[in-house]
Design a protein around this motif. Structure first.
Motif, short mmCIF file in Angstrom:
data_model
loop_
_atom_site.label_atom_id
_atom_site.label_comp_id
_atom_site.label_asym_id
_atom_site.label_seq_id
_atom_site.Cartn_x
_atom_site.Cartn_y
_atom_site.Cartn_z
N ASP A 139 0.82 -1.23 0.11
CA ASP A 139 -0.07 0.09 -0.05
C ASP A 139 0.77 1.38 0.01
O ASP A 139 0.64 2.08 -0.69
CB ASP A 139 -0.98 0.16 1.27
N ALA A 140 1.84 1.23 0.77
CA ALA A 140 2.70 2.35 0.71
C ALA A 140 3.66 2.62 -0.57
O ALA A 140 3.85 3.62 -0.84
CB ALA A 140 3.85 2.08 2.06
N LEU A 141 4.05 1.52 -1.20
CA LEU A 141 4.38 1.66 -2.57
C LEU A 141 3.42 2.34 -3.41
O LEU A 141 3.70 3.38 -4.13
CB LEU A 141 4.72 0.21 -2.99
N ASN A 142 2.12 2.17 -3.53
CA ASN A 142 1.28 2.48 -4.33
C ASN A 142 1.06 4.04 -4.10
O ASN A 142 0.89 4.59 -4.83
CB ASN A 142 -0.11 1.71 -4.29
N GLN A 143 0.88 4.33 -2.75
CA GLN A 143 0.79 5.65 -2.37
C GLN A 143 2.00 6.48 -2.81
O GLN A 143 1.89 7.78 -3.33
CB GLN A 143 0.68 6.01 -0.89
N ALA A 144 3.19 6.22 -2.55
CA ALA A 144 4.57 6.79 -2.95
C ALA A 144 4.45 7.00 -4.37
O ALA A 144 4.92 8.20 -4.81
CB ALA A 144 5.87 6.05 -2.46
N ASN A 174 9.42 -8.47 -7.71
CA ASN A 174 9.80 -9.78 -6.88
C ASN A 174 10.27 -9.00 -5.64
O ASN A 174 11.59 -8.68 -5.57
CB ASN A 174 10.65 -10.95 -7.36
N LEU A 175 9.62 -9.11 -4.50
CA LEU A 175 10.09 -8.40 -3.18
C LEU A 175 10.23 -9.27 -2.08
O LEU A 175 9.56 -10.11 -1.76
CB LEU A 175 8.96 -7.41 -2.78
N TYR A 176 11.53 -9.39 -1.57
CA TYR A 176 11.91 -10.18 -0.71
C TYR A 176 12.16 -9.59 0.44
O TYR A 176 12.92 -8.65 0.67
CB TYR A 176 13.33 -10.83 -1.05
N ILE A 177 11.41 -9.79 1.71
CA ILE A 177 11.61 -9.23 2.92
C ILE A 177 12.06 -10.42 3.77
O ILE A 177 11.64 -11.39 4.10
CB ILE A 177 10.00 -8.94 3.61
N ILE A 180 14.51 -6.26 1.04
CA ILE A 180 14.41 -5.25 2.23
C ILE A 180 14.61 -5.76 3.30
O ILE A 180 14.01 -7.09 3.86
CB ILE A 180 13.07 -4.52 2.14
N HIS A 181 15.18 -5.13 4.48
CA HIS A 181 15.34 -5.61 6.04
C HIS A 181 13.90 -5.45 6.47
O HIS A 181 13.17 -4.22 6.33
CB HIS A 181 16.19 -4.61 6.53
N HIS A 182 13.41 -6.62 7.08
CA HIS A 182 11.87 -6.53 7.61
C HIS A 182 11.79 -5.44 8.58
O HIS A 182 10.64 -5.01 8.52
CB HIS A 182 11.67 -7.98 8.16
N THR A 212 12.36 2.75 2.90
CA THR A 212 13.58 1.90 2.18
C THR A 212 12.94 1.07 0.95
O THR A 212 13.50 1.14 0.16
CB THR A 212 14.14 1.05 3.14
N CYS A 213 11.95 0.35 1.10
CA CYS A 213 11.40 -0.40 0.07
C CYS A 213 11.13 0.59 -1.19
O CYS A 213 11.10 0.19 -2.33
CB CYS A 213 10.15 -1.16 0.40
N ILE A 214 10.40 1.71 -0.94
CA ILE A 214 10.16 2.65 -2.04
C ILE A 214 11.49 3.23 -2.73
O ILE A 214 11.38 3.15 -3.86
CB ILE A 214 9.32 3.89 -1.43
N HIS A 215 12.17 3.55 -1.74
CA HIS A 215 13.81 3.93 -2.34
C HIS A 215 14.35 2.91 -3.32
O HIS A 215 14.80 3.09 -4.35
CB HIS A 215 14.48 4.18 -1.23
#
Length: 290
Positions: free
Chosen positions: A80-85, A145-148, A183-185, A201-204
């Motif tokens: 959701d934060a990705l979509n907002q950013a 592909n997003l690895y947490i 990304i660090h969890h 951090t994920c957005i960046h």
């Protein structure tokens, strides 16, 4: 770069491209822009284009399940934060004025496809990383592909691949396997790594995955980050300043930008031309179908 008085982690582990790679990347992009300018001059449409990004989330936890586990609700909150950013566009000439990515003729949609829990060794180990990605990666070149996971052992908050690594001329035979964002969890929304715990951090790192450099790329030198509406910036920003102007060129530093190193609460958005650059790289490297 380490943040003083804060968690002793390197904020971004994206590998800086070599000068040779940078020259090739920017030359290819300039050629695409020339073709696009010719198309527009012939009456091409300038409608808003929607880019839907299938998004696959992996919560990579330690083999015994003791490290790295994140509740599903938090993983969804990160998407959701990705979509907002990625719907934001900040006009640097007037920080009080913001608009949307649609002002650049672009709309991004991170479309969550699945959330998968994976038990594995430490992804700071390159061999483990490759094994995890080879076994789990889904989708084509345009899939995120997003690895947490727990990146404590390598001291990183996150890192990503670059879109041009997918090109045959990059010489990276395993580029598609390794493509993605790690990304660090504890940087996810509500995580423990204050002041980096709002999901920025994920957005960046996703910005790198889409082709953006840091806003302090090349300092005050010619070219900067190759984006004309992000003013030159000499170095990374720490903390949350009220203002900063580190270069003689017009415009204060874009410390509010998602591609700087400020505290999460200070990051406000991307610029219209950053959206355009991401879309250009998308068309060059990710829109191709396998």
């Amino acid at each position: 770069m380490r943040a003083s008085g804060r968690p002793s982690f390197l904020l971004c582990g994206a590998v800086h491209p070599s000068p040779e790679v940078l020259r090739r990347v920017e030359f290819t992009l300039a050629a695409k822009r020339a073709k696009e300018a010719a198309r527009v001059s012939r009456g091409g449409k300038g409608d808003v284009k929607v880019y839907t990004i299938p998004t696959y989330v992996y919560n990579v936890v330690s083999t015994d399940g003791s490290r790295g586990s994140v509740p599903e609700g938090v993983l969804r909150a990160q998407v959701d934060a990705l979509n907002q950013a990625y719907s934001t566009a900040v006009l640097w000439q007037d920080m009080s004025e913001s608009t949307s990515a649609a002002s650049a003729g672009i709309q991004w949609k991170f479309d969550l496809q699945s959330i998968t829990t994976v038990k594995a060794g430490d992804m700071c180990d390159a061999a483990v990383e490759k094994t995890v990605k080879a076994a789990n990666r889904k989708g084509g070149k345009g899939a995120l592909n997003l690895y947490i996971t727990d990146l404590s052992s390598c001291g990183l908050l996150g890192y990503s691949s670059w879109p041009w690594e997918l090109a045959p001329q990059s010489g990276k035979a395993d580029a598609k396997v390794l493509d993605g964002v790690v990304i660090h969890h504890e940087t996810l929304p509500g995580g423990s790594y204050k002041p980096y715990n709002m999901g920025r951090t994920c957005i960046h790192e996703t910005g790198h995955w889409m082709g953006l450099y840091h806003v302090f790329q090349n300092g005050c030198s010619k070219g900067g980050d190759q984006v004309d509406d992000t003013p030159f910036q000499s170095s990374p920003t720490e903390g949350c300043p009220k203002s900063r102007d580190s270069c003689p060129q017009p415009g204060e530093d874009p410390f509010w930008n998602f591609m700087d190193y400020t505290d999460d609460k200070c990051m406000k958005g991307f610029t219209p031309l950053q959206h355009k650059r991401m879309a250009e790289f998308w068309e060059l490297h990710r829109a191709q179908r396998d």
